[in-house]
Structures are given as C-alpha cells and as structure tokens.
Write an enzyme that holds these catalytic residues in place. Structure first.
Site, PDB file in Angstrom:
ATOM      1  N   HIS A   1      -1.292   4.977 -12.630  1.00  0.00           N
ATOM      2  CA  HIS A   1      -0.416   5.471 -11.272  1.00  0.00           C
ATOM      3  C   HIS A   1      -1.005   5.115  -9.999  1.00  0.00           C
ATOM      4  O   HIS A   1      -2.469   5.102  -9.661  1.00  0.00           O
ATOM      5  CB  HIS A   1      -0.425   7.185 -11.211  1.00  0.00           C
ATOM      6  CG  HIS A   1       0.033   7.718 -12.601  1.00  0.00           C
ATOM      7  ND1 HIS A   1       1.047   8.523 -12.692  1.00  0.00           N
ATOM      8  CD2 HIS A   1      -0.757   7.948 -13.758  1.00  0.00           C
ATOM      9  CE1 HIS A   1       1.118   8.961 -14.142  1.00  0.00           C
ATOM     10  NE2 HIS A   1       0.061   8.730 -14.690  1.00  0.00           N
TER      11      HIS A   1
ATOM     12  N   HIS B   1       3.604   2.156 -11.086  1.00  0.00           N
ATOM     13  CA  HIS B   1       2.995   2.351 -12.445  1.00  0.00           C
ATOM     14  C   HIS B   1       2.907   1.091 -13.094  1.00  0.00           C
ATOM     15  O   HIS B   1       3.946   0.422 -13.218  1.00  0.00           O
ATOM     16  CB  HIS B   1       3.837   3.214 -13.266  1.00  0.00           C
ATOM     17  CG  HIS B   1       3.721   4.588 -12.551  1.00  0.00           C
ATOM     18  ND1 HIS B   1       4.947   4.827 -11.891  1.00  0.00           N
ATOM     19  CD2 HIS B   1       2.987   5.714 -12.772  1.00  0.00           C
ATOM     20  CE1 HIS B   1       4.524   6.299 -11.354  1.00  0.00           C
ATOM     21  NE2 HIS B   1       3.711   6.763 -11.792  1.00  0.00           N
TER      22      HIS B   1
ATOM     23  N   ASP C   1       5.322   4.854  -4.560  1.00  0.00           N
ATOM     24  CA  ASP C   1       4.608   5.108  -6.054  1.00  0.00           C
ATOM     25  C   ASP C   1       4.613   3.691  -6.656  1.00  0.00           C
ATOM     26  O   ASP C   1       5.386   2.569  -6.462  1.00  0.00           O
ATOM     27  CB  ASP C   1       5.592   6.143  -6.751  1.00  0.00           C
ATOM     28  CG  ASP C   1       4.658   6.935  -7.790  1.00  0.00           C
ATOM     29  OD1 ASP C   1       3.402   6.570  -7.831  1.00  0.00           O
ATOM     30  OD2 ASP C   1       4.989   7.625  -8.369  1.00  0.00           O
TER      31      ASP C   1
ATOM     32  N   GLN D   1       7.333   9.305  -2.274  1.00  0.00           N
ATOM     33  CA  GLN D   1       6.223   8.738  -2.593  1.00  0.00           C
ATOM     34  C   GLN D   1       6.471   7.037  -2.633  1.00  0.00           C
ATOM     35  O   GLN D   1       7.295   6.503  -3.151  1.00  0.00           O
ATOM     36  CB  GLN D   1       5.999   8.911  -4.080  1.00  0.00           C
ATOM     37  CG  GLN D   1       5.800  10.401  -4.470  1.00  0.00           C
ATOM     38  CD  GLN D   1       4.624  10.902  -4.655  1.00  0.00           C
ATOM     39  OE1 GLN D   1       3.385  10.321  -4.352  1.00  0.00           O
ATOM     40  NE2 GLN D   1       4.359  12.039  -4.962  1.00  0.00           N
TER      41      GLN D   1
ATOM     42  N   ARG E   1       9.658  19.318  -4.535  1.00  0.00           N
ATOM     43  CA  ARG E   1       8.801  20.149  -5.301  1.00  0.00           C
ATOM     44  C   ARG E   1       9.225  21.596  -4.483  1.00  0.00           C
ATOM     45  O   ARG E   1       9.210  21.520  -3.391  1.00  0.00           O
ATOM     46  CB  ARG E   1       7.269  19.659  -4.980  1.00  0.00           C
ATOM     47  CG  ARG E   1       6.967  18.541  -5.712  1.00  0.00           C
ATOM     48  CD  ARG E   1       5.477  17.947  -5.594  1.00  0.00           C
ATOM     49  NE  ARG E   1       5.323  16.773  -6.144  1.00  0.00           N
ATOM     50  CZ  ARG E   1       4.466  16.024  -6.353  1.00  0.00           C
ATOM     51  NH1 ARG E   1       3.499  16.304  -5.484  1.00  0.00           N
ATOM     52  NH2 ARG E   1       4.512  14.865  -6.873  1.00  0.00           N
TER      53      ARG E   1
ATOM     54  N   CYS F   1       6.497   8.890 -12.997  1.00  0.00           N
ATOM     55  CA  CYS F   1       6.119   8.298 -14.070  1.00  0.00           C
ATOM     56  C   CYS F   1       6.687   8.340 -15.259  1.00  0.00           C
ATOM     57  O   CYS F   1       6.956   7.385 -15.757  1.00  0.00           O
ATOM     58  CB  CYS F   1       4.449   8.795 -14.305  1.00  0.00           C
ATOM     59  SG  CYS F   1       4.204  10.420 -13.812  1.00  0.00           S
TER      60      CYS F   1
ATOM     61  N   LYS G   1      -9.282   9.858 -11.709  1.00  0.00           N
ATOM     62  CA  LYS G   1      -8.678   9.158 -10.827  1.00  0.00           C
ATOM     63  C   LYS G   1      -9.902   8.979  -9.760  1.00  0.00           C
ATOM     64  O   LYS G   1     -10.684   9.526  -9.497  1.00  0.00           O
ATOM     65  CB  LYS G   1      -7.171   9.827 -10.311  1.00  0.00           C
ATOM     66  CG  LYS G   1      -7.722  11.111  -9.785  1.00  0.00           C
ATOM     67  CD  LYS G   1      -6.372  11.891  -9.304  1.00  0.00           C
ATOM     68  CE  LYS G   1      -6.676  13.274  -9.105  1.00  0.00           C
ATOM     69  NZ  LYS G   1      -5.581  14.108  -8.377  1.00  0.00           N
TER      70      LYS G   1
END
Lengths: 582, 582
Positions: A457, A328, A326, A324, A306, A277, A411
């Site tokens: 997200h 945004h 992902d 991910q 991670r 993000c 979320k």
C-alpha cells in the site's frame, strides 16, 4: 512516558480539578462531568444548564482558579462505597452514570479532596498544588457531546493548559498564537479555498475553484512521480457489498466505523469504501498474471468515507470524505526491497519539493499481542527486518514503535515536520502479506507454479484533505508560485490602462499562467493590498510608462519591488519558477 | 405511434402468446407469467421449476411455435369473472397475483384464445396469426426477477423478435449480428478495459489500467474544451444530508431512487448524491457574488450513485456508479443565449472529434401537465423559445418533444448516431430557473440590487460509463490513435533484437507515446496477431535490417503494411496523429 511527562500530566490533571472547583463557586448550578489531562493541557466538560458561558467568562474563571488554589495544600484520597458515592453526587446525573459503570467493574470508588473541593477520581495529582499550579491558562470554549456521542446532550468544554514554569507557558502560548494565525480553517475562508454547508453536512468540505487547483496540482505531482516509475491509473467505485470486507478481514475489525449504504431496490448489504486495497485486488484478480508482469502498480486518487464522530470533525484535519492519493503494488517477495526503496525515493522527492523535513516511524507489530495481527509471525519478522534495512540504507531519520503496525503488515510512517515544529503523519508505504492470500491472488512463476504476490500500500500525501490542512498551516497560505491558485494579478493604474492589462494577462495565460486582472475602480494601493492579502505571488502594475515601454512594474506579495521588466522577461521568470516548482 | 408501429406491436404481442403456447406444449409443468411486446421484439417470462432450459432448447421451442401457429386462425376475446379467472389459473401463482391486482382496480378480466391456447390479456393482437406470424425468431434466454424485484423469484425470460416480412427480419438479424460483435461487454473483456466482481456487486464496474486511460483521456478532452472557455474545476463529496435535496426539490421527486447512507456515529439522514447541481450551488452560495463575475462556470467530473434495479443493470450501459463530466454555469438572464451557444459549440467540436453525427431533441415541458414542473409557465415559454432560436442559429438537426424536460427547466438533448445507425442520448445542456431560486442564490447587479442567477447544467458525455458503452460499440474497439490504451507494440523478430526494440520503445515513451514491447519467445506472426486482436494501431517489427538502418517496419492493425520508416519519421507521424486526435 518518562518522569517529566508524568509530572506534567499530574499538574494538568490537578488544574482540571481546580477549574471545576472555580466553576462551581461561580456557577453553583453547573454540573461537572469529566476533566482529563490531554496533550498540551487539560479540559473539563460542564453542563451549565440554561446559562450561557462565553470567552469573556474564562478570565473570571481563571481569576477564581488563582484564588481557590491558595487554599489547596494537597490532594487527600478517600475510599467510599458506591452507595455513599451515589449520595454525594445525587444532584449530578453524569457522575451517577459514571458511578454505576465503575461499580459494575467492581472497582473501589475514590474521591480526591483539595481545599473545599472534592471529586470522583482515580488519582494522579500534583503533590503541592499551592506551589505547583502557577503557570496555567484557560484557552477556549467548545461544545462537546457527553461521552462524545452526538445522540447525547451537548456540554460546554473548557480547555486550558499548564506548564511547570511561566517561561514554558509563555513559549507555548506564543507558538499557539502563531498556529492560530496559520489556522487552515481561517485561511481556507480568507483565501477562498473551501466551504462547508449545513445542508450537505459536517466533515464534508467542498472545494472552490482555488482550493481545487491546489488539491489537483498536488495530486498531479504525486501521480506524476509515480507514473514515471510505471504506476498505472485504475478506477473503482465508492461503494461495495460488505462481502468484500468480509473476505479482506476489514469487516470484523472496522465494521462499525463504516457508512452503511441501503439500497431501496436490492437486498445487497452495501457500504461506502473506507479504503481502496480490496477494490484494487479485484482488478488484479480480473485476469491471470505472469511473474514477467510483476511488479504491477495500480494507482488511484479516490475518496474514501469514514463515519467519524461529529465531535471529532475539524476543518480539513478530520473529515468524513477522505481523498487518498493511493496505490497498490503487487510484486514477488524478491522484489519487495527494490519496490519499497523506490517508494522511499518518491517520498523524499515529494517532501523536499514541499519543503517539509521528514522523520520515519517504523511501525512494527506488538509482539506481546499477536492476536491483533493477521499472518504468520515469521513473515512479520522478515518484513520488519527488510524495512529496517531500507531505513538504514536510505539514511532516514528513523525510530521504531511496536504496536503501530496495520493488522496486515508493518509499515514506515513518515512524519512531516511543519514550519512551527509540529509533526504530522504523512506518507505510509505498508507491506501486506495477508490480504493477497485472503483474496486468493496468484501469479504464475517462472517454474509454472502458482504463487501469491505481496502487496504494498502506498499513498504519498495520504488523505489529501488532511495534507492540505497541514500544508496550508505549514506555508501560512503563502503557497509557492507553482501552487498558488492565482499566480499573477495585473493592476491597471487607471481605466485607460485596462486594455493593456488584459493584453499582458492574455500573453501569460497562453503559457498556462493563472492570471487575474483587477480592473475595479479602486486605487492602485488598495488593489495591491487586496492581492497581498490574497497572497498572490506577483502583482504587475501597469500605467502609461509601462504601456510606452511594453513592460510591467513587478511587486511581490512580501512587498518587495521587482522593478520594471519587459513582459517577456517576466514571463520567462515565472515560467521557470513554475517549472522548477518554486 | 403510427399505424405501422401499432401493427408491428400487435404482431409481436401475438408472437409472445405463441411462444407461451409452444412452451406449455413442450413443458407442461412450466408456469407462464407475462409476455409483452418490447422495442424490437417481445419476451415471455416463465417459471420452469427445476427444469434447465438452454439456448439449444430455443430451436425446439421455435419449431413448436411454427407447428402451433398453423391452427391459429385468430384471437377470440372472452370476458370472465374474477372467480372464473381464479379457477382457470388455479395452478399458476403468478397469474393469480395479477388477477388479484386487476380485480382490485375493478377491471373486467379478459381472456384471449387462439387455437388451443388461451391467456389472460388486455388485447391488441394480429388479425390473422396463421398468415401474419411468419417472420419471427427466438433470440436469447435471460434471468429476470418476477416483477423486476430482486426479492422475488428469478424467472427465465425468452426473448424473440418478429417482423412483417422475412426481409425485414433478416436485415434486423444482420444488424444484431453486427451489434453482437461490437458488444461492449465482450470487447471490454477482450481488450481488458473493465471488470466486475461479485464481491463488489452488480452495476459497479472497475476500470483496469487500459480502461482508465480511455476514460481519462476522454474526460481530459471534455474538460479541456471547457477550460478554454473559462470553466473552473471544483470538488464536492459523494454524500450529503438529505436536507440538501429537500431544498432542491429532488427529494420529493426522486427520494426512492437514492442510496441511503446510514451513519453509525451520527443521526444525520444522509444519501449518496445522484446529481451534482445542489452541491455546486452550495459552493456558489459560499460567498457573495457581483454581476461582474458572471458567468461563473463550475466543472467537476465526479461519480453519482443511482439505486437502479438489479434486473436493469447492463454492462456499462446501465450502472449504479455513474460518473458525470458535469458542470454548472451561473449567469444573468441576458447571458443565457451566449453561454448556451458556447456550449453548443463545445458539443459540436467534441462529437466531431469522436466521429458521431448528432441529432438534437428539444425537450420541452408538457403543457397539459403543468404540475410536473416547478417554476412559472412564462419563464418556461421564454426559455424554450431561446433554445429553439439557438437550435436554428446553429443549424442543428433538431426536433421537439413535449414532456421530456427536466422538472426544473427545458433542455436540448443531443442524440449521437453510432456506426450502425443506433441513436443514443449524449450531451444535455439544461436551463434551470428553479433551483437557484430555491437555494436563494444571489448576485449583486450593477444597480446594487440582489438578483437570482440562472443556472445551466451541462455535461458533454453525460455518464462516462454509458458513453463508453456507446463509444466502444461505435468504434468496435478500434479506438483512434490518440485514445488507444496501447498505441504501439514493438516486435523484435528474435531475442537478439530485443535491446533495439527497447531502445525504440524508450524513444517513443519520451514523447508520451504508449508503447509495449512484445519480447515473448513467440513467432513474429503470432505477435502481430496478438497486437491486432488487441487492436493496437501500430506494430513496429524490428530485425537485423531495421537495426542496421535504425528504422522500423510499420504494420497497422488493419493489416496494412506501412513499409520501412526511420524511427524519427514514425515518431513524427504518430505524435502528429495524437495531437490531431486521429
């Protein structure tokens, strides 16, 4: 936790005591450490010194447990001083370490005794172990670092499970047996999907050509569903100065979970990105925006890193390299409902396609701990009520949980239900009122004033690695035709049929069908067996008769005989199945 | 270096002296540091203290240079002791640092004097500066860390160039002017292709939706050309334990050019991958292979990280996040020629499509420094002769350079020639006899024995970032239709034409054409101008007439009038151009 859950937990915790008692009888020199109840069972960690304990020993230990429990009428609590505790556990450095820690907190130390066995414990046991501890079983052995820290000594963890009745235990074991057959680590090897290497390191899977086909097709589909709704791909690097996370607010919360990157050429303090993000917001911030452009939807499938504890890494379920799918979205507050609704539609389509029913967890903030969250409570309340409305409108199978929100907003966490009834967290569209403010993002509204956009997200699979671990087990590796890494194996009966087999394969390849020809000098039956083991959807057997008729004899991986079909008939069939994502 | 080159270098180095002399006259408190000749010119780094020097000052300094040079009859060499040098440069800590270093090496210190100016220098000057130093020009200012290390003070670097004749200087400046217009950093901003952020850090570009379209289309094409030849995609993580590079041999050679990754949870010594070959070899090693499977061709577009010095980073040309369209082929020694030839074919196709002529540099080992290379000299000789044969067979425009090989094998480095005649290193298929051996890779040959495969590294663009920097300047941002981020802008003349404009756009979008509608309340002319500035290939102007005829008025970015065309006519035209990669 309801009463039943509490009772089960006490039962399992009591079994952990019983396990330790049995181990100490059989291995008097073993050092016990800790033994909690966990989801679906219990464990106890031991330091067996130089003695090797194997799966075979579990049977012996379990028998000893059944013997020992006969004399266990209950658990007696005894309060003792720290000094007394030190004396009693003088031979056990692990317990001594715990005693020092507990005594710092000024806690009273309690000992629970049953039969001849006593252990340092805070309590919570079965009332009548003799009678209650009947339906238990030891399951497996594993290495576990003392206190989960890989700098500490590796202990031996013994896992077990326990239920109130034999019937429940048997049902659980049957389900476990099914899960074992589906274990994605086992299937990953058998189907040649991914590999690990000691030289590369733990938690860092590498995907073979077959595994890569799977992850890319799923990702292509995930991105296609969003491209159709105006999402645009962007690209960002995998590292950043930590300044980015100081502004976003992640540094304070997650700084110690990050991989630090040390430059030998520069003084920049860098880290590997654990999420995308802040990077995407830097692209948004790269030029001014008008309200007319909103919503702006950035999408990127990229790998985050991670720093997971080595002991918690597990196949693809828990990895250090987390890819991910992902995205945004930046929008005005008025657009939230439409944009979020659109995402819910995308989630429903995707999970229908992969045949996983969904439950929706509305993850809201814990109102009793406002300090855990950034942003104004009024904004939170408004956002949460929007999500609730959307859940109702879309007739989601939803439930609310307070305390599961991200620190920047509420979320909806979708939980996918797999073929054997397990629930897995999958897609999670998350509202964010906080980060765009912190990064000073703006758009010029119709009235010429500058306003801060809301960010949403949105990942469909979330971590692709984790999704694959779920999906491989969900399908037991029997992937639908559109995803199967090899869709067709052509099997020439004898060497003289090899040329025709290649011709058939080439014709299918022209239509982008993934075909292999098995031209080894093996029997037809053994070739069919191999293709079935590899869970290839279709086998096309070709011999004299098929060459004559310009046809193929179709077999499926489940053993069905599809009969003789012309090549073009079969081609139409499979092209259609791929197109329909069957 | 031939005589002409040496003469030019002496001329430029003399100009650097002259620059320092002029600066010290105008800024007596400035501290000079070093001033070498470089490719295409020279520079000198100064510490101006608190004084700000700007581009405007360059004119003044250049004028002073022209004044000063009048008194420069030659360069006189003087040898002095270290103590004497220390005295003469007592006010200049930079020179003192250099003096200490030179004196350690036991070098004689030499001073060169011309006119009233003298400088610590090893020599190599123009014989007659008064006469020779005529065609020079100061070009620009830049920040530069002392000795290139960002932990040191930031100095002011003044760049200049010099030639033997005014004509050569003018030609060079004209070419520079053209290059400036094409500067990919400037075009990157204007065309909204990529952004940098101080929070993310230097050398870490982020690609906007438009830039991402460009990089993905080029990569898709690069991968498609290889998919057709049996390359298969794989996926590997961006980090690894450094053990991987200890085995590969990279650690000893490049260990200090890597980003180190520090886990807070584990004791693993990790690094970011600076290349992908060792990872791909771990996939190969994941299961046994038969000679029948070879060649095995793994392909992955993935980002490598290189710890480049901050001072050397430059737009997309030199970045820290280097995305490679990489691949590694494993084959038998007998297959080298075919496999390598196939790659040459792919390179030719790709660079014909992007309209860049190629030169081929055969990068061989330096036989006088065998210690720089791993592997047997006989293997090298054999490999080099194969590459030479292939270059001849493919009628490449080639030349040989000894000393440019990788440490593990020889390669052909293709040099792309851009629209203004500059050469850039692009594709580089590299033979590797060394790494497969070190990783113990095997295949079972026809006779049942285990053998080591040969590996061929092959990237088509190499670093996509660097390729883009070249390609943006090559095209001056006028991308061909198939690559243009926006291919068509539909321009409604008045508000009442907006609906029809959307209809036309939608019809093109259904064919995956990238279309925008400019419905702003601006004049048609200003909308056309904007689209031209954005280098959009086609503008479709629509008004009453076009609605009536269900047509569009076609304009091109170069200002050509394509006349009125029916929507389907235009659609066919552009679909064909995209398909043909025009």
């Amino acid at each position: 936790m309801n009463n039943n859950d509490e009772k089960l937990e006490q039962l399992r915790h009591s079994c952990a005591h019983l396990l330790a008692a049995a181990v100490l009888e059989l291995y008097p020199d073993a050092k016990r450490t800790i033994g909690p109840s966990i989801e679906n069972g219990f464990y106890y960690d031991f330091d067996f010194g130089d003695i090797k304990v194997s799966d075979d020993d579990l049977i012996r230990i379990e028998q000893k447990m059944r013997e020992v429990v006969k004399s266990w009428k209950g658990f007696e609590r005894e309060e003792i001083s720290v000094d007394e505790a030190r004396k009693r556990f003088v031979d056990n450095p692990y317990k001594l370490e715990l005693i020092e820690e507990f005594s710092k907190d000024g806690q009273t130390l309690s000992i629970y005794k049953s039969g001849d066995f006593s252990d340092l414990c805070r309590g919570g046991h079965s009332d009548n172990p003799q009678k209650d501890l009947i339906a238990f079983k030891l399951l497996s052995l594993a290495g576990a670092y003392w206190r989960g820290n890989e700098k500490n000594k590796m202990l031996t963890r013994i896992y077990g499970t326990a239920f109130e009745t034999k019937k429940e235990l048997d049902e659980y074991l049957a389900k476990q047996e099914e899960a074992k057959k589906r274990d994605h680590r086992k299937l990953g090897r058998e189907l040649d999907l991914f590999v690990f290497s000691d030289l590369v390191g733990k938690g860092l899977p590498m995907f073979t050509p077959r595994g890569t086909i799977l992850r890319e097709l799923l990702n292509d589909y995930s991105q296609k569903l969003r491209l159709q709704k105006g999402f645009q791909r962007v690209w960002t690097p995998h590292i950043t100065k930590n300044d980015l996370y100081k502004v976003s607010g992640h540094w304070d919360k997650f700084g110690d979970e990050l991989f630090l990157v040390k430059s030998q050429e520069s003084t920049d303090q860098m880290v590997m990105k654990p999420m995308n993000c802040p990077h995407h917001q830097q692209i948004y911030a790269g030029r001014p925006h008008s309200y007319k452009e909103l919503p702006i939807k950035y999408m990127e499938t990229t790998t985050d890193y991670r720093d997971e504890k080595a002991g918690e890494l597990n196949g693809l379920s828990r990895v250090r390299s987390v890819t991910q799918d992902d995205s945004h979205t930046f929008c005005t507050p008025e657009q939230i409902e439409d944009v979020y609704s659109e995402m819910i539609g995308i989630v429903k389509t995707f999970y229908e396609t992969v045949h996983m029913p969904l439950k929706a967890r509305l993850s809201f903030r814990d109102p009793s701990h406002p300090e855990k969250y950034l942003g104004e409570p009024e904004l939170w309340d408004k956002a949460q009520s929007i999500l609730l409305e959307i859940a109702k409108k879309h007739e989601l199978d939803y439930y609310m949980v307070e305390g599961e929100a991200a620190f920047y907003g509420p979320k909806i966490d979708f939980m996918g239900i797999d073929a054997i009834g397990r629930q897995w967290q999958v897609a999670t569209p998350q509202l964010d009122f906080v980060q765009p403010e912190r990064f000073g993002l703006k758009y010029t509204d119709a009235d010429g004033t500058e306003k801060t956009p809301v960010m949403i997200h949105f990942a469909l699979m979330g971590s692709i690695e984790r999704f694959l671990s779920v999906y491989i087990e969900h399908t037991a590796g029997v992937f639908p035709v559109w995803l199967a890494p090899v869709q067709v194996t052509v099997i020439p009966i004898a060497d003289r049929h090899a040329e025709y087999a290649e011709k058939v394969a080439e014709e299918l390849r022209l239509e982008n069908v993934r075909v292999e020809v098995d031209s080894r000098s093996e029997s037809m039956q053994s070739k069919i067996r191999l293709a079935q083991t590899q869970k290839v959807p279709y086998m096309l057997v070709v011999g004299d008769k098929e060459i004559e008729a310009q046809s193929v004899a179709v077999r499926t991986r489940s053993g069905e005989n599809g009969g003789e079909q012309s090549v073009s008939e079969f081609k139409d069939l499979i092209i259609n199945e791929i197109k329909e994502k069957k």
